[in-house]
Design a protein around this motif. Structure first.
Motif, PDB file in Angstrom:
ATOM      1  N   LEU A 183     -16.055  24.994  15.512  1.00 29.25           N
ATOM      2  CA  LEU A 183     -16.896  24.126  14.675  1.00 29.25           C
ATOM      3  C   LEU A 183     -16.047  23.306  13.715  1.00 29.25           C
ATOM      4  O   LEU A 183     -16.306  22.124  13.506  1.00 29.25           O
ATOM      5  CB  LEU A 183     -17.889  24.979  13.886  1.00 29.25           C
ATOM      6  CG  LEU A 183     -19.222  25.242  14.562  1.00 29.25           C
ATOM      7  CD1 LEU A 183     -20.066  26.146  13.697  1.00 29.25           C
ATOM      8  CD2 LEU A 183     -19.957  23.941  14.821  1.00 29.25           C
ATOM      9  N   MET A 184     -15.012  23.957  13.138  1.00 30.49           N
ATOM     10  CA  MET A 184     -14.149  23.234  12.213  1.00 30.49           C
ATOM     11  C   MET A 184     -13.453  22.090  12.924  1.00 30.49           C
ATOM     12  O   MET A 184     -13.331  20.987  12.404  1.00 30.49           O
ATOM     13  CB  MET A 184     -13.087  24.179  11.619  1.00 30.49           C
ATOM     14  CG  MET A 184     -13.639  25.210  10.658  1.00 30.49           C
ATOM     15  SD  MET A 184     -14.509  24.469   9.294  1.00 30.49           S
ATOM     16  CE  MET A 184     -13.213  24.437   8.099  1.00 30.49           C
ATOM     17  N   TYR A 192     -13.773  10.106  13.109  1.00 25.67           N
ATOM     18  CA  TYR A 192     -14.474   8.953  13.699  1.00 25.67           C
ATOM     19  C   TYR A 192     -15.489   8.365  12.727  1.00 25.67           C
ATOM     20  O   TYR A 192     -15.667   7.157  12.652  1.00 25.67           O
ATOM     21  CB  TYR A 192     -15.175   9.359  14.997  1.00 25.67           C
ATOM     22  CG  TYR A 192     -14.209   9.607  16.127  1.00 25.67           C
ATOM     23  CD1 TYR A 192     -13.387   8.586  16.600  1.00 25.67           C
ATOM     24  CD2 TYR A 192     -14.107  10.870  16.709  1.00 25.67           C
ATOM     25  CE1 TYR A 192     -12.494   8.821  17.632  1.00 25.67           C
ATOM     26  CE2 TYR A 192     -13.219  11.106  17.747  1.00 25.67           C
ATOM     27  CZ  TYR A 192     -12.408  10.074  18.200  1.00 25.67           C
ATOM     28  OH  TYR A 192     -11.525  10.301  19.213  1.00 25.67           O
ATOM     29  N   ALA A 193     -16.165   9.249  11.984  1.00 23.69           N
ATOM     30  CA  ALA A 193     -17.205   8.768  11.068  1.00 23.69           C
ATOM     31  C   ALA A 193     -16.597   7.965   9.932  1.00 23.69           C
ATOM     32  O   ALA A 193     -17.179   6.989   9.474  1.00 23.69           O
ATOM     33  CB  ALA A 193     -18.033   9.924  10.527  1.00 23.69           C
ATOM     34  N   VAL A 194     -15.393   8.367   9.462  1.00 22.92           N
ATOM     35  CA  VAL A 194     -14.752   7.570   8.407  1.00 22.92           C
ATOM     36  C   VAL A 194     -14.373   6.200   8.966  1.00 22.92           C
ATOM     37  O   VAL A 194     -14.610   5.172   8.331  1.00 22.92           O
ATOM     38  CB  VAL A 194     -13.509   8.295   7.827  1.00 22.92           C
ATOM     39  CG1 VAL A 194     -12.684   7.349   6.975  1.00 22.92           C
ATOM     40  CG2 VAL A 194     -13.947   9.481   6.985  1.00 22.92           C
ATOM     41  N   GLY A 218     -14.503  20.547  15.638  1.00 25.01           N
ATOM     42  CA  GLY A 218     -15.512  19.514  15.907  1.00 25.01           C
ATOM     43  C   GLY A 218     -15.825  18.718  14.659  1.00 25.01           C
ATOM     44  O   GLY A 218     -15.892  17.489  14.686  1.00 25.01           O
ATOM     45  N   ALA A 219     -15.975  19.436  13.536  1.00 21.69           N
ATOM     46  CA  ALA A 219     -16.310  18.760  12.286  1.00 21.69           C
ATOM     47  C   ALA A 219     -15.184  17.814  11.882  1.00 21.69           C
ATOM     48  O   ALA A 219     -15.428  16.698  11.423  1.00 21.69           O
ATOM     49  CB  ALA A 219     -16.549  19.787  11.185  1.00 21.69           C
ATOM     50  N   GLU A 228     -13.136  16.274  13.882  1.00 23.53           N
ATOM     51  CA  GLU A 228     -13.198  15.095  14.751  1.00 23.53           C
ATOM     52  C   GLU A 228     -14.315  14.147  14.315  1.00 23.53           C
ATOM     53  O   GLU A 228     -14.128  12.936  14.216  1.00 23.53           O
ATOM     54  CB  GLU A 228     -13.449  15.545  16.191  1.00 23.53           C
ATOM     55  CG  GLU A 228     -12.280  15.301  17.112  1.00 23.53           C
ATOM     56  CD  GLU A 228     -12.571  15.850  18.487  1.00 23.53           C
ATOM     57  OE1 GLU A 228     -12.968  15.069  19.368  1.00 23.53           O
ATOM     58  OE2 GLU A 228     -12.445  17.093  18.668  1.00 23.53           O
ATOM     59  N   VAL A 229     -15.495  14.740  14.039  1.00 21.64           N
ATOM     60  CA  VAL A 229     -16.617  13.916  13.576  1.00 21.64           C
ATOM     61  C   VAL A 229     -16.209  13.167  12.310  1.00 21.64           C
ATOM     62  O   VAL A 229     -16.461  11.970  12.169  1.00 21.64           O
ATOM     63  CB  VAL A 229     -17.875  14.783  13.292  1.00 21.64           C
ATOM     64  CG1 VAL A 229     -18.967  13.953  12.635  1.00 21.64           C
ATOM     65  CG2 VAL A 229     -18.404  15.410  14.569  1.00 21.64           C
ATOM     66  N   LEU A 230     -15.524  13.877  11.406  1.00 21.39           N
ATOM     67  CA  LEU A 230     -15.125  13.273  10.135  1.00 21.39           C
ATOM     68  C   LEU A 230     -14.209  12.068  10.361  1.00 21.39           C
ATOM     69  O   LEU A 230     -14.417  10.998   9.781  1.00 21.39           O
ATOM     70  CB  LEU A 230     -14.432  14.313   9.254  1.00 21.39           C
ATOM     71  CG  LEU A 230     -13.989  13.829   7.881  1.00 21.39           C
ATOM     72  CD1 LEU A 230     -15.199  13.416   7.057  1.00 21.39           C
ATOM     73  CD2 LEU A 230     -13.224  14.912   7.139  1.00 21.39           C
ATOM     74  N   LEU A 240     -15.713   4.516  11.510  1.00 19.79           N
ATOM     75  CA  LEU A 240     -16.881   3.652  11.753  1.00 19.79           C
ATOM     76  C   LEU A 240     -17.779   3.553  10.518  1.00 19.79           C
ATOM     77  O   LEU A 240     -18.164   2.463  10.106  1.00 19.79           O
ATOM     78  CB  LEU A 240     -17.692   4.196  12.932  1.00 19.79           C
ATOM     79  CG  LEU A 240     -17.016   4.079  14.288  1.00 19.79           C
ATOM     80  CD1 LEU A 240     -17.833   4.793  15.357  1.00 19.79           C
ATOM     81  CD2 LEU A 240     -16.850   2.609  14.669  1.00 19.79           C
ATOM     82  N   GLY A 241     -18.101   4.695   9.938  1.00 16.49           N
ATOM     83  CA  GLY A 241     -19.089   4.723   8.863  1.00 16.49           C
ATOM     84  C   GLY A 241     -18.594   4.115   7.570  1.00 16.49           C
ATOM     85  O   GLY A 241     -19.387   3.644   6.753  1.00 16.49           O
ATOM     86  N   ALA A 242     -17.282   4.133   7.352  1.00 14.79           N
ATOM     87  CA  ALA A 242     -16.746   3.479   6.161  1.00 14.79           C
ATOM     88  C   ALA A 242     -16.105   2.145   6.529  1.00 14.79           C
ATOM     89  O   ALA A 242     -16.140   1.194   5.755  1.00 14.79           O
ATOM     90  CB  ALA A 242     -15.729   4.384   5.471  1.00 14.79           C
ATOM     91  N   PHE A 266     -22.972  18.120  18.883  1.00 14.31           N
ATOM     92  CA  PHE A 266     -23.391  18.907  17.724  1.00 14.31           C
ATOM     93  C   PHE A 266     -24.724  18.353  17.238  1.00 14.31           C
ATOM     94  O   PHE A 266     -24.870  17.146  17.114  1.00 14.31           O
ATOM     95  CB  PHE A 266     -22.394  18.776  16.566  1.00 14.31           C
ATOM     96  CG  PHE A 266     -21.068  19.375  16.849  1.00 14.31           C
ATOM     97  CD1 PHE A 266     -20.859  20.727  16.648  1.00 14.31           C
ATOM     98  CD2 PHE A 266     -20.033  18.606  17.319  1.00 14.31           C
ATOM     99  CE1 PHE A 266     -19.624  21.285  16.915  1.00 14.31           C
ATOM    100  CE2 PHE A 266     -18.805  19.156  17.592  1.00 14.31           C
ATOM    101  CZ  PHE A 266     -18.593  20.499  17.393  1.00 14.31           C
ATOM    102  N   SER A 316     -23.513   6.737  11.366  1.00  8.99           N
ATOM    103  CA  SER A 316     -22.327   7.059  12.158  1.00  8.99           C
ATOM    104  C   SER A 316     -22.149   8.573  12.285  1.00  8.99           C
ATOM    105  O   SER A 316     -21.836   9.063  13.371  1.00  8.99           O
ATOM    106  CB  SER A 316     -21.082   6.400  11.561  1.00  8.99           C
ATOM    107  OG  SER A 316     -20.854   6.909  10.274  1.00  8.99           O
ATOM    108  N   PHE A 371     -24.729   3.324   6.676  1.00  9.55           N
ATOM    109  CA  PHE A 371     -23.758   3.333   7.773  1.00  9.55           C
ATOM    110  C   PHE A 371     -23.140   4.710   7.919  1.00  9.55           C
ATOM    111  O   PHE A 371     -22.868   5.154   9.034  1.00  9.55           O
ATOM    112  CB  PHE A 371     -22.674   2.269   7.551  1.00  9.55           C
ATOM    113  CG  PHE A 371     -22.943   1.013   8.308  1.00  9.55           C
ATOM    114  CD1 PHE A 371     -23.587  -0.053   7.703  1.00  9.55           C
ATOM    115  CD2 PHE A 371     -22.600   0.903   9.650  1.00  9.55           C
ATOM    116  CE1 PHE A 371     -23.868  -1.205   8.407  1.00  9.55           C
ATOM    117  CE2 PHE A 371     -22.880  -0.258  10.359  1.00  9.55           C
ATOM    118  CZ  PHE A 371     -23.510  -1.309   9.741  1.00  9.55           C
ATOM    119  N   ILE A 390     -22.268  10.030  16.048  1.00  8.56           N
ATOM    120  CA  ILE A 390     -21.012  10.588  16.559  1.00  8.56           C
ATOM    121  C   ILE A 390     -21.183  12.073  16.855  1.00  8.56           C
ATOM    122  O   ILE A 390     -20.787  12.556  17.917  1.00  8.56           O
ATOM    123  CB  ILE A 390     -19.860  10.356  15.563  1.00  8.56           C
ATOM    124  CG1 ILE A 390     -19.531   8.865  15.505  1.00  8.56           C
ATOM    125  CG2 ILE A 390     -18.619  11.133  15.972  1.00  8.56           C
ATOM    126  CD1 ILE A 390     -18.637   8.475  14.362  1.00  8.56           C
ATOM    127  N   GLY A 447     -16.555   4.747   2.088  1.00  4.08           N
ATOM    128  CA  GLY A 447     -17.204   3.462   2.392  1.00  4.08           C
ATOM    129  C   GLY A 447     -17.580   2.708   1.130  1.00  4.08           C
ATOM    130  O   GLY A 447     -17.283   1.517   0.984  1.00  4.08           O
TER     131      GLY A 447
END
Lengths: 96, 436
Positions: A7-8, A17-19, A10-11, A13-15, A21-23, B296, B286, B282, B290, B175
């Motif tokens: 889980l760590m 990619y999310a930074v 995965g988390a 990896e999500v973090l 794209l999301g930021a 998950f 995201s 956003f 993702i 962000g």
């Protein structure tokens, strides 16, 4: 313990990619907004501001990337429902 | 009408009621920031969100019938109900599901009344876990899965719930900070208009993703109930009417708008500017997309709230209302156990009375508590007219309230509930007296 590690990972990896794209996408959008208002800075009573053509093209490119990303997001959601996955390249949708 | 058919109908109606509460509880996730920054008028926001939820609900062609498997063992891996639960037209399984749903709805309504954005999936899973725990014992609950991949209550619900808000806070902080650095010298007028446009895209993404994820859960549960009572056999498909009914229930719920929750998320945590709102949305979109792409399942509510907090942390000089944030986090922590407690209690009541009467009594309890909470909510009305009023420390609406007619949907729902109550009268005099 194994689950926690997975889980760590995965988390993490999500973090990452999310930074990106999301930021990154709001930042890119901000660059577009900045370009369009370039030259109007500090003058509060500007009634009409005409952005420079170069700034317009530049801002347009920024906004286009953000719009494409949103479309890709819709693609992922739609693809999820129909059992296909999205890839960068052609064909855009491939069966899982 | 044979008793098991009545129980089945109760399960179907209760599932749809849960779907409705799921809709209005989660309108805030997609739309709270856009309403607070005035990117949308409140009514436009809920309408758009409702339409996207409807579209999203129909987009999920492959509906998983194994929804409950991640937390309880009442189905096998193909989605078929466990054979030992199928005597008397599946009554044992139906009672567990019904009690779980009733527990989940009651908890959703309590948190709505308090204006707290708690996770609807946690409420649903909690209710099911509670009912299963008392109905089948601890072995009926899937605590950890088989230990090879994140599964079960711990791996699929508890740990992701701890991680998701943290991820969202980081993403939204970065962000917001970037956006404010870049647009530092841009006139507020240009900045705010620009970012309001940006919010529209990201808010729509969140609403669409919500429709595809959440409507599915109830579709799976209704189909499970139909299979258990022998009225449906196909394990690959969901009946069309189930799909349509669930999609409409979540859409109607979304349109009704959980204004109390929208208010807490949009105004209670951080005083949001359009750039913050866009960064927060956003971030939410995201993180959700993702993580679901990677397999998950995160709670939209936790991610959305984390993002809003992050947008407050990332902007210099912005004030985060940590007291509200703490209350909210407390609500997240107790949602699963509280819904489980409700689900367990409902199962015990239903099982003690037994059979059809038991199912009728817990349904009546649900209706009675829903009416009580709805009436209670009218004392401090929050709706599309006052959702953006200044936030006072106790969270109440400061401006005096104009008398407004009830929203049509809520009014109809209340009438239906009263009609339902009248039908159930012989069984429920006692419960009603207690509820009063």
């Amino acid at each position: 313990m194994q689950i926690l590690a997975q889980l760590m990972e995965g988390a993490g990896e999500v973090l990452v990619y999310a930074v990106i794209l999301g930021a990154g996408l709001p930042a890119l959008f901000a660059v577009g907004v900045w370009a369009l208002s370039f030259g109007a800075r500090g003058v509060d009573d500007v009634v009409e501001h005409h952005p420079h053509p170069v700034a317009k093209v530049f801002a347009g490119a920024c906004f286009a990337v953000v719009v494409l990303a949103i479309l890709a997001g819709i693609g992922i959601i739609v693809g999820h429902g129909f059992g296909v996955t999205l890839q960068f390249g052609w064909p855009v949708f491939v069966a899982k | 009408m044979p008793p098991e058919l009545v129980i089945l109908s109760l399960v179907v109606v209760t599932s749809l009621a849960f779907d409705f509460t799921n809709g209005f509880h989660d309108t805030a996730n997609a739309m709270a920031t856009s309403i607070a920054t005035k990117a949308f008028k409140p009514k436009t926001a809920v309408t758009l969100s409702a339409i996207l939820n409807l579209v999203g609900a129909f987009l999920s062609v492959e509906v998983a019938l194994t929804v409950t498997n991640s937390v309880v063992n009442i189905q096998d891996s193909s989605g078929a109900p466990r054979p030992e639960l199928l005597q008397d037209g599946g009554q044992e399984l139906l009672l567990i599901v019904l009690a779980g749903l009733v527990g989940a709805i009651i908890w959703n309504l309590i948190t709505w009344l308090l204006g707290l954005p708690s996770s609807s999936s946690h409420a649903l899973f909690g209710g099911l876990i509670g009912a299963t725990l008392v109905g089948l014992g601890a072995s009926g609950v899937n605590w950890l899965g088989d230990g090879t991949k994140p599964d079960g209550v711990i791996g699929r619900v508890v740990l992701p719930a701890l991680m998701s808000p943290l991820i969202a806070i980081v993403v939204a902080t970065v962000g917001t900070w970037l956006v404010h650095c870049i647009t530092r010298h841009v006139l507020a007028r240009y900045r705010d208009t620009g970012f309001r446009w940006g919010q529209i895209g990201s808010a729509s993404l969140v609403a669409l993703a919500h429709g595809t994820n959440d409507a599915q859960k109830t579709m799976g549960i209704i189909t499970l109930a139909l299979i258990a009572s022998g009225r449906w056999t196909d394990l690959q498909q969901v009946p069309l009417w189930v799909k349509v009914a669930c999609a409409l229930a979540i859409t109607l719920g979304t349109y009704t708008g959980g204004w109390r929750i929208i208010r807490t998320m949009g105004k209670g945590l951080v005083e949001l500017t359009p750039p913050q709102g866009m960064a927060a949305e956003f971030s939410t979109a995201s993180v959700i997309l993702i993580s679901s792409h990677m397999g998950f399942a995160l709670s939209t509510t936790h991610v959305a709230t984390g993002s809003i907090l992050g947008s407050g942390v990332g902007k210099k000089g912005a004030k985060v209302n940590w007291w509200v944030a703490a209350k909210m986090m407390a609500a997240w922590c107790i949602t699963l156990p509280s819904a489980a407690l409700m689900g367990a209690l409902m199962w015990l009541i239903g099982h003690t009375i037994g059979g059809l009467a038991g199912a009728l009594v817990i349904s009546a309890l649900l209706v009675a508590s829903a009416i009580w909470m709805y009436r209670h909510s009218l004392r401090t009305r929050v709706d599309h007219n006052n959702v953006n009023e200044e936030w006072s420390d106790n969270g109440s609406v400061t401006a005096p309230q104009p008398a407004e007619p009830l929203p049509v949907a809520a009014h109809a729902a209340a009438q239906d509930a009263f009609a339902e109550l009248e039908k159930l009268e012989p069984h429920t005099e006692l419960e009603l007296a207690e509820a009063r």
